[in-house]
Design a protein around this motif. Structure first.
Motif, PDB file in Angstrom:
ATOM      1  N   ALA A 308       0.832  -1.205   0.000  1.00  0.00           N
ATOM      2  CA  ALA A 308       0.000   0.000   0.000  1.00  0.00           C
ATOM      3  C   ALA A 308       0.868   1.258   0.000  1.00  0.00           C
ATOM      4  CB  ALA A 308      -0.933  -0.009   1.205  1.00  0.00           C
ATOM      5  N   ASN A 309       2.066   1.166   0.602  1.00  0.00           N
ATOM      6  CA  ASN A 309       2.962   2.328   0.740  1.00  0.00           C
ATOM      7  C   ASN A 309       4.394   1.878   0.473  1.00  0.00           C
ATOM      8  OD1 ASN A 309       0.891   4.269   2.067  1.00  0.00           O
ATOM      9  ND2 ASN A 309       0.777   2.435   3.330  1.00  0.00           N
ATOM     10  N   ALA A 310       4.712   1.645  -0.798  1.00  0.00           N
ATOM     11  CA  ALA A 310       5.953   0.962  -1.167  1.00  0.00           C
ATOM     12  C   ALA A 310       7.218   1.695  -0.746  1.00  0.00           C
ATOM     13  CB  ALA A 310       5.980   0.719  -2.671  1.00  0.00           C
ATOM     14  N   ILE A 311       7.147   3.009  -0.631  1.00  0.00           N
ATOM     15  CA  ILE A 311       8.359   3.772  -0.327  1.00  0.00           C
ATOM     16  C   ILE A 311       8.663   3.811   1.174  1.00  0.00           C
ATOM     17  CG2 ILE A 311       7.387   6.089  -0.029  1.00  0.00           C
ATOM     18  CD1 ILE A 311       9.692   7.032  -1.960  1.00  0.00           C
ATOM     19  N   LYS A 312       7.722   3.373   2.018  1.00  0.00           N
ATOM     20  CA  LYS A 312       7.942   3.404   3.468  1.00  0.00           C
ATOM     21  C   LYS A 312       9.126   2.532   3.860  1.00  0.00           C
ATOM     22  CE  LYS A 312       4.600   3.329   6.555  1.00  0.00           C
ATOM     23  NZ  LYS A 312       3.343   2.980   7.281  1.00  0.00           N
ATOM     24  N   ARG A 313       9.907   3.026   4.801  1.00  0.00           N
ATOM     25  CA  ARG A 313      11.051   2.257   5.289  1.00  0.00           C
ATOM     26  C   ARG A 313      10.575   1.152   6.222  1.00  0.00           C
ATOM     27  NH1 ARG A 313      15.884   4.079   3.793  1.00  0.00           N
ATOM     28  NH2 ARG A 313      15.943   6.139   2.817  1.00  0.00           N
ATOM     29  N   TYR A 314      11.356   0.095   6.274  1.00  0.00           N
ATOM     30  CA  TYR A 314      10.917  -1.112   6.974  1.00  0.00           C
ATOM     31  C   TYR A 314      10.574  -0.873   8.437  1.00  0.00           C
ATOM     32  CZ  TYR A 314      15.703  -1.600   8.926  1.00  0.00           C
ATOM     33  OH  TYR A 314      16.891  -1.415   9.600  1.00  0.00           O
ATOM     34  N   GLN A 315      11.269   0.069   9.091  1.00  0.00           N
ATOM     35  CA  GLN A 315      11.075   0.261  10.526  1.00  0.00           C
ATOM     36  C   GLN A 315       9.743   0.925  10.874  1.00  0.00           C
ATOM     37  OE1 GLN A 315      13.411   1.749   8.673  1.00  0.00           O
ATOM     38  NE2 GLN A 315      13.848   3.849   9.279  1.00  0.00           N
ATOM     39  N   VAL A 316       9.063   1.518   9.888  1.00  0.00           N
ATOM     40  CA  VAL A 316       7.800   2.200  10.172  1.00  0.00           C
ATOM     41  C   VAL A 316       6.612   1.537   9.484  1.00  0.00           C
ATOM     42  CG1 VAL A 316       8.855   4.431  10.680  1.00  0.00           C
ATOM     43  CG2 VAL A 316       8.217   3.887   8.315  1.00  0.00           C
ATOM     44  N   LEU A 317       6.799   0.329   8.962  1.00  0.00           N
ATOM     45  CA  LEU A 317       5.663  -0.383   8.386  1.00  0.00           C
ATOM     46  C   LEU A 317       4.658  -0.739   9.475  1.00  0.00           C
ATOM     47  CD1 LEU A 317       7.500  -2.763   5.883  1.00  0.00           C
ATOM     48  CD2 LEU A 317       6.072  -0.782   5.311  1.00  0.00           C
ATOM     49  N   ASP A 318       3.386  -0.607   9.143  1.00  0.00           N
ATOM     50  CA  ASP A 318       2.317  -0.806  10.119  1.00  0.00           C
ATOM     51  C   ASP A 318       1.675  -2.179  10.000  1.00  0.00           C
ATOM     52  OD1 ASP A 318       2.452   1.687  11.375  1.00  0.00           O
ATOM     53  OD2 ASP A 318       1.153   2.633   9.884  1.00  0.00           O
ATOM     54  N   HIS A 319       1.133  -2.635  11.115  1.00  0.00           N
ATOM     55  CA  HIS A 319       0.237  -3.795  11.136  1.00  0.00           C
ATOM     56  C   HIS A 319      -1.184  -3.302  10.950  1.00  0.00           C
ATOM     57  CE1 HIS A 319      -1.729  -7.501  12.537  1.00  0.00           C
ATOM     58  NE2 HIS A 319      -2.570  -6.673  13.106  1.00  0.00           N
ATOM     59  N   TYR A 320      -1.949  -4.001  10.108  1.00  0.00           N
ATOM     60  CA  TYR A 320      -3.371  -3.687   9.913  1.00  0.00           C
ATOM     61  C   TYR A 320      -4.186  -4.932  10.237  1.00  0.00           C
ATOM     62  CZ  TYR A 320      -2.080   0.595   7.388  1.00  0.00           C
ATOM     63  OH  TYR A 320      -1.589   1.829   7.046  1.00  0.00           O
ATOM     64  N   ASP A 321      -5.103  -4.803  11.170  1.00  0.00           N
ATOM     65  CA  ASP A 321      -5.960  -5.938  11.512  1.00  0.00           C
ATOM     66  C   ASP A 321      -6.821  -6.367  10.335  1.00  0.00           C
ATOM     67  OD1 ASP A 321      -5.110  -6.323  14.141  1.00  0.00           O
ATOM     68  OD2 ASP A 321      -6.513  -4.836  14.932  1.00  0.00           O
ATOM     69  N   GLU A 322      -7.178  -5.409   9.452  1.00  0.00           N
ATOM     70  CA  GLU A 322      -8.051  -5.738   8.329  1.00  0.00           C
ATOM     71  C   GLU A 322      -7.332  -6.475   7.201  1.00  0.00           C
ATOM     72  OE1 GLU A 322      -7.165  -1.212   7.866  1.00  0.00           O
ATOM     73  OE2 GLU A 322      -7.286  -2.706   9.466  1.00  0.00           O
ATOM     74  N   SER A 323      -6.010  -6.526   7.250  1.00  0.00           N
ATOM     75  CA  SER A 323      -5.261  -7.271   6.235  1.00  0.00           C
ATOM     76  C   SER A 323      -5.491  -8.765   6.418  1.00  0.00           C
ATOM     77  CB  SER A 323      -3.765  -6.978   6.354  1.00  0.00           C
ATOM     78  OG  SER A 323      -3.498  -5.611   6.184  1.00  0.00           O
ATOM     79  N   PRO A 324      -5.456  -9.536   5.332  1.00  0.00           N
ATOM     80  CA  PRO A 324      -5.536 -10.996   5.491  1.00  0.00           C
ATOM     81  C   PRO A 324      -4.287 -11.488   6.216  1.00  0.00           C
ATOM     82  CG  PRO A 324      -5.000 -10.417   3.220  1.00  0.00           C
ATOM     83  CD  PRO A 324      -5.317  -9.131   3.921  1.00  0.00           C
TER      84      PRO A 324
END
Length: 363
Positions: A308-324
């Motif tokens: 969803a946000n390809a340019i985001k750095r690995y340390q700030v990637l989020d968890h989404y409960d709605e994701s499979p």
């Protein structure tokens, strides 16, 4: 992010140490990295569970800008290059007590160069800084998969979760059929992307301006240089160096394709008009927020946010409960993926549930 959590990203460096230690211990110790990756790590993952915590929104820019996280990936690049040279050296100059040692050594080596090395290359290849993109290409050169730099960024991320993406696995497609499609069609598509780029600039595809030509030649030149150097040192031609280099490359990119298979199995975006699809969101990739394996994989398993946000750095990637959500981390899931009946039994019901919730018809 806390101090000890930050240090967790250095845990990836355990794997090359296991390969080196296993070699010098000899015998079945050459399988130490494999055992750690596919037995010990999954057990620890299940015991310590899932980490759903995200960086607070007001801290994201600050954490994303911290040089520490880039430093870890930069160090990895130098470690992997040295590791590959060392691997070629011990193949040429070392003592081996049979094929079982060489097999364990090569497979364990691929866990390092493919499981972690390609993960770091993937992270760096998405960034804007020239040095990061250069390091990405260096890492991909060590596994003979440099076209991934083009195909992943300009192909996969554009067409993910559609029938036009070779790296999106289909429902009821086993891994082995997926491997052939993703490897060969992905490579062909990288050539097309690069040729189209040159055509738009009025340049010939058959020239040194074509990155795909360089991407094909550089691993061969590297393997040739390693063979020449260590043959000179040993006083005889050691073809085993080149064989080893391309063998570990094969297993390394096969590990990458296993990860691709797991990350995107059966997920499809809605076609809003002929040839046009809904925007990629965190619901369009399988996610796994398991704490320990995400340290080793630089949070690659938070793949939903990455797409969803390809340019985001690995340390700030989020968890989404709605994701499979995957039922386990990648180490466990890729073993299951190699056993198609078990994979289908575990994943098809989850996939059907996802498609039902999002009103996307299964192809």
């Amino acid at each position: 992010m806390g101090f000890f959590k930050k240090l967790g990203f250095f845990s990836a460096f355990v794997f090359p140490l296991l390969v080196v230690g296993g070699y010098y211990l000899g015998g079945w110790w050459n399988y130490l990295a494999l055992i750690h990756a596919f037995v010990i790590l999954p057990i620890i993952d299940q015991l310590l569970g899932i980490d759903k915590s995200n960086i607070p929104e007001d801290k994201v820019k600050e954490v994303a800008a911290e040089y520490f996280y880039r430093f870890v990936t930069f160090i990895w690049t130098y470690v992997q290059v040295a590791f590959v040279i060392w691997g070629c050296y011990v193949i040429a100059m070392g003592q081996w007590n049979g094929w079982f040692e060489l097999i364990g050594f090569t497979l364990g080596f691929a866990v390092v160069t493919g499981g972690i090395g390609i993960t770091v290359a993937h992270e760096l290849g998405h960034k804007k800084e020239a040095i990061e993109r250069f390091y990405s290409k260096v890492l991909l050169m060590t596994v003979s998969y440099m076209h991934f730099y083009i195909e992943h960024n300009k192909g996969h991320h554009v067409h993910v979760a559609t029938m036009g993406d070779p790296a999106t696995s289909r429902k009821n497609e086993n891994f082995y059929a997926f491997w052939a499609r993703s490897v060969f069609l992905g490579y062909a598509h990288a050539w097309k992307i690069e040729n189209d780029r040159l055509r738009r600039k009025g340049k010939s595809a058959l020239s040194l301006n074509n990155n795909m030509i360089w991407f094909a030649l550089l691993p061969i030149l590297f393997a040739g240089a390693m063979t020449a150097i260590f043959s000179y040192m040993s006083g005889t031609i050691v073809w085993g160096v080149a064989v080893f280099f391309f063998a570990q490359s094969f297993f390394a990119f096969t590990l990458l394709e296993l990860v691709n298979y797991v990350e995107h199995y059966g997920i499809q975006r809605k076609e809003v008009s002929p040839g046009r699809y809904e925007r990629v969101t965190p619901i369009h990739s399988w996610n796994a927020s398991h704490l320990v394996s995400n340290f080793f994989l630089f949070q690659l398993q938070r793949h939903s946010d990455h797409h969803a946000n390809a340019i985001k750095r690995y340390q700030v990637l989020d968890h989404y409960d709605e994701s499979p959500q995957l039922p386990a981390g990648y180490s466990t899931m890729i073993i299951i993926a190699m056993i198609p009946p078990l994979w289908f039994a575990m994943m098809n019901k989850r996939l059907e549930k996802w498609h039902g919730e999002h009103e996307v018809s299964l192809a």
